[in-house]
Design a protein around this motif. Structure first.
Motif, short mmCIF file in Angstrom:
data_model
loop_
_atom_site.label_atom_id
_atom_site.label_comp_id
_atom_site.label_asym_id
_atom_site.label_seq_id
_atom_site.Cartn_x
_atom_site.Cartn_y
_atom_site.Cartn_z
N GLY A 103 -10.39 2.15 1.81
CA GLY A 103 -11.39 0.80 2.98
C GLY A 103 -10.46 0.69 4.23
N VAL A 104 -9.27 0.86 3.72
CA VAL A 104 -8.26 0.49 4.83
C VAL A 104 -7.97 1.63 5.76
CG1 VAL A 104 -7.32 -1.14 4.70
CG2 VAL A 104 -6.10 1.12 3.79
N LEU A 105 -8.38 3.13 5.15
CA LEU A 105 -8.00 4.78 5.30
C LEU A 105 -9.68 5.10 6.22
CD1 LEU A 105 -7.11 6.95 2.68
CD2 LEU A 105 -5.49 5.71 5.17
N HIS A 106 -10.71 4.48 5.80
CA HIS A 106 -11.57 4.64 6.62
C HIS A 106 -11.93 3.39 7.30
CE1 HIS A 106 -11.46 8.45 4.56
NE2 HIS A 106 -11.35 8.01 3.32
N GLY A 107 -12.12 2.60 7.43
CA GLY A 107 -12.93 1.56 8.64
C GLY A 107 -12.07 0.80 9.39
N GLU A 108 -12.11 -0.70 9.83
CA GLU A 108 -11.61 -1.10 11.01
C GLU A 108 -10.32 -2.02 9.37
OE1 GLU A 108 -13.70 -3.43 13.68
OE2 GLU A 108 -14.60 -1.35 14.06
N ILE A 109 -8.92 -1.52 9.80
CA ILE A 109 -8.04 -2.73 9.04
C ILE A 109 -8.59 -3.83 9.17
CG2 ILE A 109 -5.88 -3.65 9.25
CD1 ILE A 109 -6.42 -0.33 8.89
N MET A 110 -8.44 -4.62 10.46
CA MET A 110 -8.85 -6.10 10.02
C MET A 110 -10.47 -6.49 9.19
SD MET A 110 -6.84 -7.76 10.43
CE MET A 110 -7.29 -9.99 10.94
N ARG A 111 -11.59 -5.57 9.93
CA ARG A 111 -12.49 -6.11 8.85
C ARG A 111 -12.81 -5.74 7.68
NH1 ARG A 111 -18.27 -5.76 10.55
NH2 ARG A 111 -19.54 -5.18 8.85
N VAL A 112 -11.51 -4.55 7.12
CA VAL A 112 -12.25 -4.39 5.63
C VAL A 112 -11.22 -6.18 5.28
CG1 VAL A 112 -10.35 -2.53 3.88
CG2 VAL A 112 -11.88 -1.91 6.28
#
Length: 305
Positions: A103-112
């Protein structure tokens, strides 16, 4: 991330004589967890995929754990009737950690991370069916605020409430399986912290390795540098040390207090994402995230009661 188990505290702490060391341990753990996504991004840029990096780093932690706890593990009966709990803890923690990294590799850190913190909602569900816990008034507030925050964050103009991206699915599923791992750990009163930690390391390594076999490209580049190998080793050492530090903090801190302290991870992640990436959350995402954090605080009150 997934050694947040066995939320118990000693008789001395129950009587009010709590030391500052467990709180410091949890703050250190939350700080490191809030930063750990960055080296995994560096590893992916260096040619090591997220699943491969997760498998390797947790394998390093596992080997260290087997070496440190070898005397204690010799006396363990691995095929007792409660072994299924260890298997459940390992597999659920395995997916939780892998999905978190993806999730944190492919998305926005805070959103994930905020979607991951829907875990108190899933904890209520699992605790009801696996532990027989009855829902309290704060429990209903956890449900309302968690679902409200998720709806605000996930709502799309076309009217869909389903996660719109791969990273969103990973963040939600990570929190879901994290909650299952924690409830199973609470249910398992037959094995100690060390054995549960080993189960987590084994589970993460196996699940991540299995996932990497289905990747279309090579999980590890053929020309991995010495720097990348050292970074893998360093992250593995960090995962091992972090497991023990957080485990110590959780074992000596009341559960309601521990949850609030661990929310510091979101603060660290927000600051790190601001300086290390160009990501920015919208007002709608901040609003939904605030509701999810509020749900975690209500969860703390529920645990206290």
């Amino acid at each position: 991330m997934l050694t947040k188990q066995n939320k118990q505290y000693t008789q001395g702490e129950r009587s009010g004589g709590q030391s500052a060391f467990p709180i410091v341990a949890l703050l250190v753990g939350a700080t490191i967890w809030g930063l750990l996504w960055y080296p995994y991004r560096l590893l992916e840029q260096a040619g090591v995929s997220g699943p491969a990096a997760t498998a390797i780093t947790y394998l390093v932690a596992l080997l260290l754990g087997l070496a440190v706890f070898r005397d204690k593990l010799r006396t363990v009966r691995m095929l007792d009737r409660e072994t299924w709990l260890l298997v459940g803890i390992g597999l659920s923690a395995g997916w939780a950690n892998l999905a978190y990294v993806l999730g944190v590799l492919h998305g926005e850190i805070m959103r994930v991370m905020l979607l991951f913190y829907l875990s108190p909602l899933w904890t209520i569900v699992f605790a009801r069916f696996l532990l027989g816990e009855v829902l309290s008034v704060p429990g209903y507030l956890v449900i309302v605020f968690s679902l409200g925050g998720a709806i605000i964050m996930l709502w799309q103009p076309e009217g869909s409430l389903l996660p719109s991206s791969y990273a969103d699915w990973m963040g939600i599923s990570a929190g879901f399986m994290f909650a299952l791992a924690n409830v199973l750990s609470r249910k398992d009163q037959y094995h100690d912290v060390q054995l549960k930690s080993v189960a987590v390391w084994v589970g993460v390594a196996l699940v991540a390795f299995g996932y990497s076999l289905f990747l279309p490209d090579l999980p590890v580049s053929v020309d991995v540098s010495t720097y990348t190998l050292l970074l893998l080793l360093l992250v593995g050492l960090t995962v091992f040390a972090l497991s023990l530090v957080v485990q110590y903090g959780l074992t000596h801190t009341p559960a309601n207090q521990a949850i609030v302290i661990m929310l510091f991870e979101l603060v660290v992640a927000a600051v790190a994402a601001y300086f290390l990436t160009d990501e920015a959350m919208t007002l709608r995402e901040w609003t939904g995230g605030a509701m999810i954090v509020s749900a975690s605080l209500f969860s703390a009150r529920m645990n206290r009661e």
